[in-house]
Design a protein around this motif. Structure first.
Motif, PDB file in Angstrom:
ATOM      1  N   THR A 258      20.666   4.996 -53.714  1.00 33.25           N
ATOM      2  CA  THR A 258      19.694   3.932 -54.331  1.00 33.25           C
ATOM      3  C   THR A 258      20.236   2.613 -54.004  1.00 33.25           C
ATOM      4  N   PRO A 259      21.410   2.334 -54.622  1.00 35.11           N
ATOM      5  CA  PRO A 259      22.086   1.323 -54.320  1.00 35.11           C
ATOM      6  C   PRO A 259      22.689   1.017 -52.928  1.00 35.11           C
ATOM      7  N   VAL A 260      22.642   1.870 -52.149  1.00 37.02           N
ATOM      8  CA  VAL A 260      22.978   1.798 -50.794  1.00 37.02           C
ATOM      9  C   VAL A 260      21.670   1.132 -50.091  1.00 37.02           C
ATOM     10  N   GLY A 261      20.508   1.789 -50.369  1.00 39.60           N
ATOM     11  CA  GLY A 261      19.446   1.297 -49.777  1.00 39.60           C
ATOM     12  C   GLY A 261      19.155   0.103 -50.257  1.00 39.60           C
ATOM     13  N   LEU A 262      19.397  -0.341 -51.724  1.00 39.41           N
ATOM     14  CA  LEU A 262      19.333  -1.931 -51.804  1.00 39.41           C
ATOM     15  C   LEU A 262      19.822  -2.581 -51.174  1.00 39.41           C
ATOM     16  N   LEU A 263      21.137  -2.330 -50.837  1.00 40.66           N
ATOM     17  CA  LEU A 263      22.235  -3.271 -50.039  1.00 40.66           C
ATOM     18  C   LEU A 263      21.398  -3.406 -48.696  1.00 40.66           C
ATOM     19  N   ALA A 264      20.910  -2.386 -48.312  1.00 45.63           N
ATOM     20  CA  ALA A 264      20.273  -2.410 -46.810  1.00 45.63           C
ATOM     21  C   ALA A 264      18.847  -2.776 -46.857  1.00 45.63           C
ATOM     22  N   LEU A 265      18.467  -3.339 -47.896  1.00 46.10           N
ATOM     23  CA  LEU A 265      16.929  -3.600 -48.142  1.00 46.10           C
ATOM     24  C   LEU A 265      16.130  -4.531 -47.132  1.00 46.10           C
ATOM     25  N   LEU A 266      17.172  -5.496 -46.461  1.00 49.58           N
ATOM     26  CA  LEU A 266      16.290  -6.397 -45.275  1.00 49.58           C
ATOM     27  C   LEU A 266      16.152  -5.659 -44.185  1.00 49.58           C
ATOM     28  N   PRO A 267      17.354  -4.817 -43.900  1.00 48.26           N
ATOM     29  CA  PRO A 267      16.888  -4.079 -42.378  1.00 48.26           C
ATOM     30  C   PRO A 267      15.905  -3.068 -42.475  1.00 48.26           C
ATOM     31  N   LEU A 268      16.060  -2.608 -43.796  1.00 47.93           N
ATOM     32  CA  LEU A 268      14.965  -1.483 -43.944  1.00 47.93           C
ATOM     33  C   LEU A 268      13.538  -2.097 -44.096  1.00 47.93           C
ATOM     34  N   ALA A 269      13.308  -3.138 -44.662  1.00 52.01           N
ATOM     35  CA  ALA A 269      12.195  -3.764 -44.917  1.00 52.01           C
ATOM     36  C   ALA A 269      11.667  -4.257 -43.319  1.00 52.01           C
ATOM     37  N   ASN A 282       8.656 -10.389 -44.248  1.00 53.38           N
ATOM     38  CA  ASN A 282       7.792 -10.778 -45.176  1.00 53.38           C
ATOM     39  C   ASN A 282       7.881 -10.151 -46.658  1.00 53.38           C
ATOM     40  N   TRP A 283       7.263 -10.945 -47.702  1.00 55.02           N
ATOM     41  CA  TRP A 283       7.659 -10.797 -49.117  1.00 55.02           C
ATOM     42  C   TRP A 283       7.022  -9.132 -49.180  1.00 55.02           C
ATOM     43  N   THR A 284       5.741  -9.124 -48.704  1.00 53.37           N
ATOM     44  CA  THR A 284       5.046  -7.514 -48.987  1.00 53.37           C
ATOM     45  C   THR A 284       6.174  -6.531 -48.590  1.00 53.37           C
ATOM     46  N   ALA A 285       6.596  -6.574 -47.446  1.00 51.16           N
ATOM     47  CA  ALA A 285       7.480  -5.577 -46.883  1.00 51.16           C
ATOM     48  C   ALA A 285       8.634  -5.384 -47.853  1.00 51.16           C
ATOM     49  N   LEU A 286       9.396  -6.529 -48.087  1.00 49.47           N
ATOM     50  CA  LEU A 286      10.430  -6.324 -49.015  1.00 49.47           C
ATOM     51  C   LEU A 286      10.138  -5.498 -50.534  1.00 49.47           C
ATOM     52  N   ALA A 287       8.919  -6.161 -51.050  1.00 44.37           N
ATOM     53  CA  ALA A 287       8.824  -5.315 -52.289  1.00 44.37           C
ATOM     54  C   ALA A 287       8.298  -3.819 -52.279  1.00 44.37           C
ATOM     55  N   ALA A 288       7.702  -3.759 -50.974  1.00 46.62           N
ATOM     56  CA  ALA A 288       7.097  -2.281 -51.024  1.00 46.62           C
ATOM     57  C   ALA A 288       8.355  -1.333 -50.648  1.00 46.62           C
ATOM     58  N   THR A 289       9.286  -1.863 -49.799  1.00 50.41           N
ATOM     59  CA  THR A 289      10.660  -1.337 -49.446  1.00 50.41           C
ATOM     60  C   THR A 289      11.417  -0.843 -50.795  1.00 50.41           C
ATOM     61  N   ALA A 290      11.560  -2.009 -51.475  1.00 49.79           N
ATOM     62  CA  ALA A 290      12.384  -2.009 -52.660  1.00 49.79           C
ATOM     63  C   ALA A 290      11.822  -0.830 -53.743  1.00 49.79           C
ATOM     64  N   VAL A 293      12.464   2.631 -52.132  1.00 51.00           N
ATOM     65  CA  VAL A 293      14.151   2.923 -52.587  1.00 51.00           C
ATOM     66  C   VAL A 293      14.269   3.098 -54.039  1.00 51.00           C
ATOM     67  N   ALA A 294      13.637   2.428 -55.082  1.00 55.19           N
ATOM     68  CA  ALA A 294      13.862   2.667 -56.370  1.00 55.19           C
ATOM     69  C   ALA A 294      13.416   3.800 -56.795  1.00 55.19           C
ATOM     70  N   LEU A 295      12.282   4.386 -56.348  1.00 54.08           N
ATOM     71  CA  LEU A 295      11.637   5.425 -56.952  1.00 54.08           C
ATOM     72  C   LEU A 295      12.272   6.624 -55.973  1.00 54.08           C
ATOM     73  N   VAL A 296      12.353   6.839 -54.829  1.00 51.94           N
ATOM     74  CA  VAL A 296      12.689   8.123 -54.014  1.00 51.94           C
ATOM     75  C   VAL A 296      14.174   8.346 -54.540  1.00 51.94           C
ATOM     76  N   GLY A 297      15.049   7.626 -54.620  1.00 50.52           N
ATOM     77  CA  GLY A 297      16.612   7.724 -54.932  1.00 50.52           C
ATOM     78  C   GLY A 297      16.701   8.368 -56.103  1.00 50.52           C
ATOM     79  N   PRO A 298      16.215   8.100 -57.220  1.00 48.96           N
ATOM     80  CA  PRO A 298      16.349   8.788 -58.505  1.00 48.96           C
ATOM     81  C   PRO A 298      15.356  10.065 -58.292  1.00 48.96           C
ATOM     82  N   ALA A 299      14.325  10.139 -57.737  1.00 49.25           N
ATOM     83  CA  ALA A 299      13.556  11.343 -57.629  1.00 49.25           C
ATOM     84  C   ALA A 299      14.325  12.601 -56.991  1.00 49.25           C
ATOM     85  N   LEU A 300      15.357  12.216 -56.113  1.00 50.13           N
ATOM     86  CA  LEU A 300      15.997  13.351 -55.428  1.00 50.13           C
ATOM     87  C   LEU A 300      16.823  13.936 -56.384  1.00 50.13           C
ATOM     88  N   LEU A 301      17.358  13.343 -57.452  1.00 52.22           N
ATOM     89  CA  LEU A 301      18.182  13.916 -58.258  1.00 52.22           C
ATOM     90  C   LEU A 301      17.706  15.189 -58.887  1.00 52.22           C
TER      91      LEU A 301
END
Length: 321
Positions: A258-269, A282-290, A293-301
Motif C-alpha cells: 500500500t505505501p509503495v503504491g501511494l509512492l508510485a501514485l503519479l505513474p499509476l494514475a 488529472n485529479w479524477t485519475a489521482l483520486a480513483a487510483t489512490a 491502492v488504499a482498498l486493495v492493499g489492506p484487503a489482500l492481507l
C-alpha cells in the motif's frame, strides 16, 4: 452491569469467541478494577489495547505465527523510508522560490509542510534516544501533523504539500506504528541516520536541480525512485528469508504494497488516465487510483491469512470402509 462494563464487553468482541468464553470475564474485570470511580467510557489507551490484543489473538488462532514479526519488519522499513523522505522534504521547504517566480509560500518556507517534516525528524530522534513506550507516540504525533496539514491549509489559506506527497507519508506512518518496542540499538538509531542521510542528499543538490516546489520534476521522480527502492528491498528480503524458511519477509512485502503504491501514485494514475508519461495526471485519475491502492492493499492481507491458514491446516483423515 454498569455502562463501563458493557462498553468493555463490546470491545472484547475483537477477540475470538473461544478466547472470550475462557478469559473474557478476567480481562474485563482487570480493566474495571483499574478504572477510576465514576468513569463511564474506556480510555482511548484501553480501547486500543483491547483491539490490538484481539487482533493478535485472532492471528494466533489462524496458526500464522510469522505475521507479527512481518509487521515489525515492515514497520522498520516504513519508518526508515518516512524519515529519509522527511529529511529531503525539509531541505525543499528551506528553499522557497524567489519573489519574482510567483510561487506562494508560508513565510520563509515553501509551505506548511515544514511542520510535519520537522515532526518526522523529531520522531527519528525519539526512536534513538527515548524509552520504548515513546516510539509509537512519536510516530503517531508525526502522522497526526501530516494529516493536519490539509485542514490547516484550508483554514489559513497557506500552501501545503500536494496530496501525492502527503498520502505516501501517511501510508508509511500507519505501517510504522507497528514497530516493535524491543529493538536492538542498530534499529533504534537507523531512522535518525536515514533522516540525516536524506537531509545531506537533498542539501548536496543545487537549487537548480532540486527545485522550489513539490511539483518539480526532480521531486516527483524522487517519489517514484523511492517506490522502486522500497519494493526492491522488500522483495529481496522476502526471497532471502523464505529460502531459510522464514516467511516474515513475505508478510512485510504484502503490508508494504500500500505505501509503495501511494509512492508510485503519479505513474499509476497516469497509466489509468491513459498517459503513463504524464507527471501530474488529472485529479479524477489521482483520486480513483489512490482509493484503489488504499482498498486493495489492506484487503489482500486477510485473504492471504485465510489462504495461509487453510494450507497449514492438517488434512482431514480419510474414511476407510
Amino acid at each position: 452491569m454498569t455502562e463501563l462494563e458493557r462498553r468493555y464487553l463490546r470491545l472484547l468482541a475483537a477477540y475470538p469467541a473461544d478466547y472470550r468464553r475462557a478469559r473474557g470475564a478476567e480481562i474485563v474485570g482487570t480493566y474495571l478494577d483499574l478504572a477510576e470511580p465514576g468513569r463511564r467510557w474506556p480510555t482511548p489507551a484501553d480501547a486500543v489495547d483491547l483491539l490490538r490484543g484481539g487482533l493478535r489473538q485472532r492471528v494466533r488462532a489462524t496458526g500464522v505465527t510469522d505475521l507479527v514479526p512481518g509487521v515489525h519488519l515492515a514497520a522498520a522499513l516504513a519508518l526508515l523510508t518516512a524519515t529519509t523522505l522527511a529529511g529531503m522534504w525539509t531541505v525543499l521547504e528551506l528553499r522557497p522560490a524567489l519573489p519574482g517566480f510567483g510561487e506562494p509560500s508560508a513565510g520563509p518556507f515553501v509551505s506548511l509542510g515544514i511542520v510535519a517534516w520537522v515532526g518526522w525528524l523529531l520522531a527519528a530522534g525519539v526512536q534513538a534516544l527515548a524509552p520504548g513506550r515513546w516510539h509509537r507516540r512519536a510516530v503517531a504525533l508525526a502522522l497526526l501533523l501530516t494529516v493536519a496539514l490539509v485542514p490547516a491549509a484550508a483554514l489559513t489559506g497557506l500552501p501545503r504539500p500536494p496530496l501525492f506527497v502527503l498520502l505516501p507519508q501517511v501510508g508509511l506512518g500507519v505501517v510504522a506504528l507497528g514497530a516493535s518496542r524491543a529493538r536492538p540499538v542498530s534499529l533504534r538509531v537507523a531512522p535518525l541516520l536515514a533522516a540525516v542521510a536524506g537531509l545531506a542528499a537533498a542539501a548536496s543538490l543545487t537549487p537548480g536541480s532540486f527545485a522550489w516546489t513539490y511539483r518539480a520534476v526532480r521531486a516527483i521522480l524522487m517519489l517514484q525512485d523511492t517506490a522502486v527502492a522500497v519494493l526492491a528491498v522488500a522483495m529481496l528480503l522476502a526471497v532471502g528469508l523464505a529460502v531459510r524458511g522464514d516467511h516474515r519477509g513475505g508478510w512485510a512485502l504484502l503490508i508494504l504494497l500500500t505505501p509503495v503504491g501511494l509512492l508510485a501514485l503519479l505513474p499509476l494514475a497516469g497509466a489509468a488516465d491513459g498517459m503513463p508519461s504524464a507527471f501530474v495526471p488529472n485529479w479524477t485519475a489521482l483520486a480513483a487510483t489512490a482509493a484503489v491502492v488504499a482498498l486493495v492493499g489492506p484487503a489482500l492481507l486477510p485473504v492471504a491469512l485465510a489462504v495461509r491458514a487453510r494450507l497449514a491446516r492438517p488434512p482431514a483423515p480419510s474414511a476407510h470402509r
